[in-house]
Design a protein around this motif. Structure first.
Motif, PDB file in Angstrom:
ATOM      1  N   TYR A 120      -6.694   6.240  -0.623  1.00  0.00           N
ATOM      2  CA  TYR A 120      -7.115   6.402  -2.013  1.00  0.00           C
ATOM      3  C   TYR A 120      -5.897   6.654  -2.894  1.00  0.00           C
ATOM      4  O   TYR A 120      -5.016   7.465  -2.557  1.00  0.00           O
ATOM      5  CB  TYR A 120      -8.089   7.567  -2.162  1.00  0.00           C
ATOM      6  N   ASN A 178      -5.023   0.767  -8.128  1.00  0.00           N
ATOM      7  CA  ASN A 178      -5.912  -0.070  -7.329  1.00  0.00           C
ATOM      8  C   ASN A 178      -5.201  -1.280  -6.743  1.00  0.00           C
ATOM      9  O   ASN A 178      -5.482  -1.703  -5.608  1.00  0.00           O
ATOM     10  CB  ASN A 178      -7.112  -0.532  -8.165  1.00  0.00           C
ATOM     11  N   GLN A 237      -5.125  -2.425  -2.783  1.00  0.00           N
ATOM     12  CA  GLN A 237      -5.515  -3.736  -2.276  1.00  0.00           C
ATOM     13  C   GLN A 237      -4.376  -4.360  -1.472  1.00  0.00           C
ATOM     14  O   GLN A 237      -4.597  -4.982  -0.423  1.00  0.00           O
ATOM     15  CB  GLN A 237      -5.903  -4.660  -3.443  1.00  0.00           C
ATOM     16  N   VAL A 263      -9.929   0.742   1.931  1.00  0.00           N
ATOM     17  CA  VAL A 263      -9.853   1.413   0.628  1.00  0.00           C
ATOM     18  C   VAL A 263     -11.103   2.283   0.447  1.00  0.00           C
ATOM     19  O   VAL A 263     -12.212   1.853   0.756  1.00  0.00           O
ATOM     20  CB  VAL A 263      -9.759   0.383  -0.508  1.00  0.00           C
ATOM     21  N   ALA A 313     -13.140   5.356  -2.225  1.00  0.00           N
ATOM     22  CA  ALA A 313     -13.246   5.902  -3.576  1.00  0.00           C
ATOM     23  C   ALA A 313     -12.941   7.400  -3.555  1.00  0.00           C
ATOM     24  O   ALA A 313     -12.966   8.036  -2.496  1.00  0.00           O
ATOM     25  CB  ALA A 313     -14.660   5.673  -4.116  1.00  0.00           C
TER      26      ALA A 313
END
Length: 326
Positions: free
Chosen positions: A64, A68, A72, A97, A99
């Protein structure tokens, strides 16, 4: 002064009823789910180390970060590190990945978040310069841990490791045995590096020890069986200044800390092996996290409680008292 041991530190600051580390937050030597919070230089290097070396004790790695695109990229690159014809028993853990709300959906959280890392050319103890900014981040992380009712272990890697462990303990309500700081491993490694270049320090490889914080009050003992205060202080200074040697070359010194202090030491903790990390020495109100040689057992963390030379104990005592006031 009578011979002292690490446990005597409690008396030095008037702690009568210390919180005992009597809880094991890990599934020792079994595969666990690991999450990493923040994937900057340090977090990314920790991720590489855990994926390459952790197949025996890690089932998956969640990542995390606020960036972003970086997440990725790392999901693709990490999962493209493969051994041809690899078997399943100790295969590299899958990276995915996650949240923010999934941070504590794991067995082990590795905290690598950092704000305001000093740039190249900054003088002084750059670790302590990050305290206030990182304290806010880890306190917010503690709120998330409390809300999640987290039962696993948090491994604090960000600087300054020991005060941040204390801030996490205060904000999270976690048991002290659930938190360890990972900064001392690289100081031991740096002492070993310099000991390998100077025969005066040759005893360190087998009889030396590291104590205290990852920073100014570090204590390197050249030989715990036949302690030499002068040699030990010289080797300590070399280990403390090692990061500045890398900075003087124009680079941030994050590779060795991320691997020696974090990835390797975290895996040794999960395997129930002796390693260097910081444990809590306090009663819940007073105290601090202090780095030393220790091992995770089925009943909780245990530290090496060997007899210490008077001068060596005084150095460790000074480091501990200074940490207590932070």
């Amino acid at each position: 002064m009578a011979e002292k041991v690490i446990r005597d530190l409690y008396d030095e600051v008037g702690i009568v009823k210390p919180k005992l580390l009597e809880h094991c937050p890990l599934k020792l030597r079994e595969k666990s789910r690991v999450n990493i919070f923040a994937l900057g230089d340090v977090g990314t290097t920790v991720l590489i180390g855990l994926r390459l070396m952790g197949g025996d004790v890690i089932s998956s790695i969640g990542i995390y970060d606020i960036n972003n695109a970086n997440l990725q990229r790392l999901e693709m690159e990490m999962n493209q590190i493969r051994v041809p014809f690899e078997g399943d028993e100790n295969s590299m853990p899958q990276v995915s990945v996650i949240a923010e709300e999934e941070l504590f959906d794991c067995d082990v959280l590795v905290f690598c978040a950092s704000k305001g890392v000093p740039g190249i050319g900054v003088e002084g103890d750059v670790r302590m310069a990050q305290l206030e900014a990182n304290k806010e981040i880890i306190s917010n992380c503690g709120d998330l841990a409390k809300a999640a009712g987290f039962q696993g272990m948090v491994c604090v890697v960000s600087d300054p490791v020991d005060p941040l462990c204390k801030a996490l303990l205060q904000s999270s309500g976690l048991d002290p045995a659930q938190i360890q700081g990972y900064g001392l491993g690289v100081m031991n490694a740096r002492a070993l590096y310099y000991a390998g270049h100077d025969n005066r320090f040759v005893a360190y490889a087998t009889k030396g020890r590291a104590f205290g914080p990852h920073g100014h009050d570090l204590v390197i003992a050249d030989n715990v069986e036949n302690y030499d205060d002068s040699l030990s202080r010289e080797l300590t200074a070399l280990a403390i200044d090692a990061n500045m040697k890398v900075r003087d070359l124009g680079y941030k010194p994050y590779i060795a800390p991320a691997l020696s202090s974090a990835a390797i030491s975290i895996l040794m903790t999960m395997r129930g092996q002796w390693h260097y990390s910081s444990l809590y020495f306090g009663d819940g109100t007073s105290g601090a996290f202090l780095g030393m040689k220790n091992i995770m057992t089925q009943t909780g963390p245990e530290y090496e409680n060997i007899k210490l030379d008077e001068k060596l104990f005084k150095r460790i005592r000074k480091a501990y008292i200074n940490l207590c006031v932070l």
